[in-house]
Design a protein around this motif. Structure first.
Motif: not given
Ligand SMILES: Cc1cc2nc3c(=O)[nH]c(=O)nc-3n(C[C@H](O)[C@H](O)[C@H](O)COP(=O)(O)OP(=O)(O)OC[C@H]3O[C@@H](n4cnc5c(N)ncnc54)[C@H](O)[C@@H]3O)c2cc1C
Ligand code: FES
Ligand code: FES
Ligand SMILES: [Fe+2]
Lengths: 342, 448
Positions: A12-18, A97-106
């Motif tokens: 689960q990401f911090s923005d609620g996305d799972i 504790d980060y959002t899906t977009s944080a990890g998406a910046a490859t």
């Protein structure tokens, strides 16, 4: 040998996305996540950088016996796991504790030109670079790049002290260690206008915008100041009310202390910033505090909604996490980066 | 990245005509206390600015203006003024260029009919495409407004500045008197009228100046510049004799304040022993005998608001704003404020304003200021002036302001992108100039 098992892992990401993905018993959880394109932050994939940390909420996941990992026993006990160095032994659920977009910046590779090599003290250099034509490297304040030592395959990690607002320029604060490979390169060979290769951004240590109204506690040792400067400049540039900020910054001795002028400027520009300067080993002329930057923090500095960002040598970071949670801060509000040698 | 491609230095990128789009926080080696101020070429955002006089916006009227590089459309409905970003999300057209309103709740873009809610900015419908999926999912930024003393103020914010953090208008206006008379005593004149006083009447003008807004505002409280006003009609006709200059003689000649519940600003203790009038210059053999001027005092506030107490007459205060339009134009606001509790006093003030105060003070006297600012523009316009200027002790005022502004601003405006003035020599700008109607503060309405 038992047959290969498959388990269902959810993050689960911090923005609620799972995100839910399968992981087999002969791969690490990170490997499973990356196969399924789940944006888990990672870099070293060997348990040393700490980027891939997640909190185990449910299920059984155990660190690989073959890798030491950079987590403390207390962190393991709290349920923290390095996903690159952990296997699932049942279905599991994790939180990051980060959002899906944080990890998406490859992370990408980029060339930079050296603009500046400035000695701020007897062992700290400010390295200023500019991205080459056509190259780009977005990052969140707090993150780091891997810089290649020219003519080798060796990389070293350095956190940006500049903020994303200053792109295409980047700045780093490098502590020069006698005999260190990058240190030697920087202090003897590097010249203005030389080209360096770097890769990034990396790291899960970055400014969390969702806490931007909370009291900020920043603790830095040595060049651990770098990512905190980036965070400070980002807070200044962000719209809306600025939070109260206490920055405690220390160096080993007053002879190697650096950055007083940089912090004075930030204080002049930011009415809500308070700084505390420390050295362990002080001569007559030192007017700041004596001790380490953690010792300059007391329970009085902790407000119920406070967030902390801690960066520097592993010893300082580890004791800060412990002391801050003893002061009553929730682990989920303490963000930390350890400058581990590799 | 291809392996064999040559690695090249970034060319500086900004052609002579185009404004750099990157905002550098502290790029220069000449980092100084007021570096953020030096970067605020397009102004400070997230502040209250005057947008139009009340009488410039009648019921149902629509006007477009630009502040800090942000285009803004205003419409008055049932007496209330609404403000939205004046850039249609569809193709970037300014709604204000050809006002089209089908009801009291919305404004439509005249090009393809995108229709925005005045209160929220939401895309409520599209005239000829009412079922489109985009409807309800997007919109333009709305700006809070306040109307006081005959002036419509707009809170010019970044798109993501939280609405629940918008401070009261009073935080971006001068200190009020007599509330602050003890803190900043003024034995030589009565308490200055304030924009927010119920009985305050504001009369004034606004016009476009051809210089950067910072160059403009620093002139407003520069004590060494009285030299330019020696020959002005208002000075001569009143038999005022001005000193050659005014020098700070005490390190508390200026007091700065950052009030939690009020404005940030600086007060200059003029007409006190902290400033000394200079009556003689021996080198030049000039001497002023018996200074005879009117006592006044200037104070200056974020985001660039001047209060001149006791000026140009007793019981009147002059307010000025230097509202950034682009990085090389600003809207110069001059407003005289007087408390007029009765209708009769209002009429008298208006008469005096029209016959004497506007022609002699706002135009005659302050025209010199406008020219003086434009004369500095070439030096500061390309940024070099900020490094090359050689300041002296009377410049303590602008330096104090620069530091305060670096610290207390609520945001540095990003260089205008895709707006009037982001391309300096655009064909449109050139055409307007050649036709003798430079398009400036107000949007030029299209006419077909
Ligand atoms: C995520 C991350 C971010 C980092 N950011 C920064 C940064 O912003 N600024 C910065 O200065 N460093 C930073 N570091 C540390 C940096 O990556 C290098 O480890 C460090 O600069 C040493 O590199 P070197 O090549 O000069 O020395 P190496 O050749 O790697 O080491 C030479 C010798 O010095 C020892 N050594 C290495 N590091 C230290 C140390 N800190 N203290 C004492 N001995 C040491 C090694 O064990 C070895 O014996 C960061 C590390 C990580 C993991
Ligand atoms: S990726 Fe797991 S610790 Fe570095
Ligand atoms: S440009 Fe506004 S509707 Fe098309
Ligand atoms: Fe003037």
């Amino acid at each position: 040998m038992s047959a290969v098992q498959s388990y269902e892992v959810s993050v689960q990401f911090s923005d609620g996305d799972i995100a839910v993905f399968p992981v087999t018993s002969n791969e690490t959880i990170l490997e499973g996540a990356l196969k399924a394109d789940v944006p888990i932050l990672n870099q070293c994939q060997s348990g040393s950088c700490g980027s891939c940390v997640a909190v185990l909420e449910d299920g059984e996941a155990t660190p690989l016996a073959t890798q030491a990992g950079c987590l403390l026993d207390s962190e393991l006990a709290e349920g923290r796991r390095l996903l690159c160095s952990a296997r699932a032994f049942s279905d599991c659920s994790f939180q990051v504790d980060y959002t899906t977009s944080a990890g998406a910046a490859t992370p990408a590779a980029a060339n930079v030109f050296i603009d500046e090599i400035a000695w701020l003290s007897s062992d700290v250099v400010r390295l200023g670079v500019e991205l080459a034509e056509g190259d780009w490297a977005d990052f969140s304040p707090g993150q780091y790049m891997r810089i290649n030592i020219p003519n080798t395959e060796i990389y070293r990690s350095y956190s940006m002290s500049s903020s994303p607002e200053q792109l295409p320029k980047l700045e780093f604060l490098v502590r020069v260690i006698p005999g260190g490979l990058f240190s030697e390169f920087l202090s003897t060979k590097a010249r203005v206008d030389d080209i360096l290769k770097l890769e990034g951004p990396y790291g899960s240590f970055f400014w969390r915008e969702n806490f931007r109204r909370s009291k900020h506690l920043l603790i830095a040792g040595g060049t651990g100041l770098a990512p905190l400067l980036s965070i400070l400049d980002q807070i200044r540039a962000a719209p809306g009310k600025k939070p109260d900020i206490t920055l405690s910054f220390g160096c080993a001795s007053d002879k190697t202390f650096f950055g007083a002028d940089i912090l004075d400027l930030r204080k002049a520009w930011m009415p809500t910033l308070e700084t505390r300067l420390t050295v362990d080993d002080a001569g007559e002329s030192w007017s700041g505090l004596i001790g380490n930057p953690l010792q300059a923090i007391s329970t009085d500095d902790i407000e119920s909604d406070a967030v902390a960002y801690v960066c520097g040598p592993p010893g300082l970071v580890n004791s800060s996490k412990k002391v801050l949670s003893d002061f009553g801060m929730s682990e989920s509000r303490i963000f930390a980066e350890r400058f581990l040698p590799e | 990245m291809e392996k064999d491609a040559p690695v090249r230095r970034r060319s500086s990128g900004d052609g002579a005509d185009v404004i750099a789009t990157s905002r550098r926080l502290n790029d220069s080696k000449t980092q100084s206390q007021y570096e953020p101020y030096k970067q605020a070429e397009w102004g400070f955002v997230n502040h209250w600015y005057p947008a139009v006089f009340s009488e410039e916006l009648e019921e149902d009227q629509v006007e477009g203006v630009q502040i800090c590089g942000i285009p803004i459309v205003l419409r008055r409905v049932n007496g209330r003024v609404y403000a939205l970003k004046d850039r249609c999300i569809h193709r970037g057209v300014r709604m204000s260029a050809k006002p089209m309103c089908f009801n009291k709740e919305t404004i439509s873009c005249w090009y393809h009919g995108f229709t925005f809610n005045l209160e929220t900015g939401n895309l409520d419908t599209i005239v000829g495409n009412p079922d489109d999926k985009l409807i309800g999912t997007t919109g333009v930024t709305p700006y809070p407004t306040e109307e006081k003393c005959g002036i419509v103020f707009v809170f010019v914010r970044e798109d993501d500045f939280p609405l629940d953090e918008v401070p009261p208008l009073a935080h971006d206006l001068p200190l009020a008197f007599p509330d602050n008379s003890e803190r900043f005593p003024h034995p030589l004149w009565p308490a200055a009228p304030h924009i927010l006083h119920e009985d305050a009447v504001g009369l004034g003008i606004h016009r476009t100046g051809e210089s950067n807004w910072r160059v403009a505002c620093e002139n407003g409280f520069d004590n060494a510049h009285i030299l330019i006003h020696q020959d002005n009609m208002i000075v001569q006709s009143n038999n005022w004799v001005l000193p050659l200059g005014i020098r700070p003689v005490s390190n508390d000649c200026i007091t700065t304040f950052e009030d939690d519940n009020g404005p940030s600003g600086l007060m200059q203790w003029l007409f006190s022993d902290r400033w000394e009038p200079i009556l003689e210059n021996e080198t030049l053999g000039i001497k002023v005998n018996g200074v005879n001027g009117r006592p006044y005092r200037t104070s200056f506030y974020l985001p660039g608001v001047l209060l001149v107490e006791n000026w140009p007459e007793e019981y009147i205060a002059q307010y000025e704003w230097y509202v950034p339009i682009t990085d090389d134009t600003y809207e110069y606001w001059e407003v005289l404020v007087k408390r007029c509790p009765t209708e009769e006093e209002r009429e008298q003030f208006k008469y005096r304003y029209k016959t004497v105060l506007e022609p002699m003070a706002l135009r005659g006297f302050n025209n010199c200021d406008l020219y003086a600012r434009e004369s500095m523009q070439d030096f500061y316009g390309d940024g070099s002036g900020w490094n090359d200027e050689q300041l002296v002790d009377t410049d303590v005022s602008p330096i104090t302001w620069r530091k305060l502004a670096s610290r207390c601003n609520r945001g540095i405006a990003r260089p205008g992108v895709g707006v009037t003035g982001s391309v300096k020599a655009s064909s449109l700008r050139l055409r307007d100039v050649s036709e003798g109607s430079p398009s400036r503060y107000f949007v030029r309405k299209v006419d077909f």
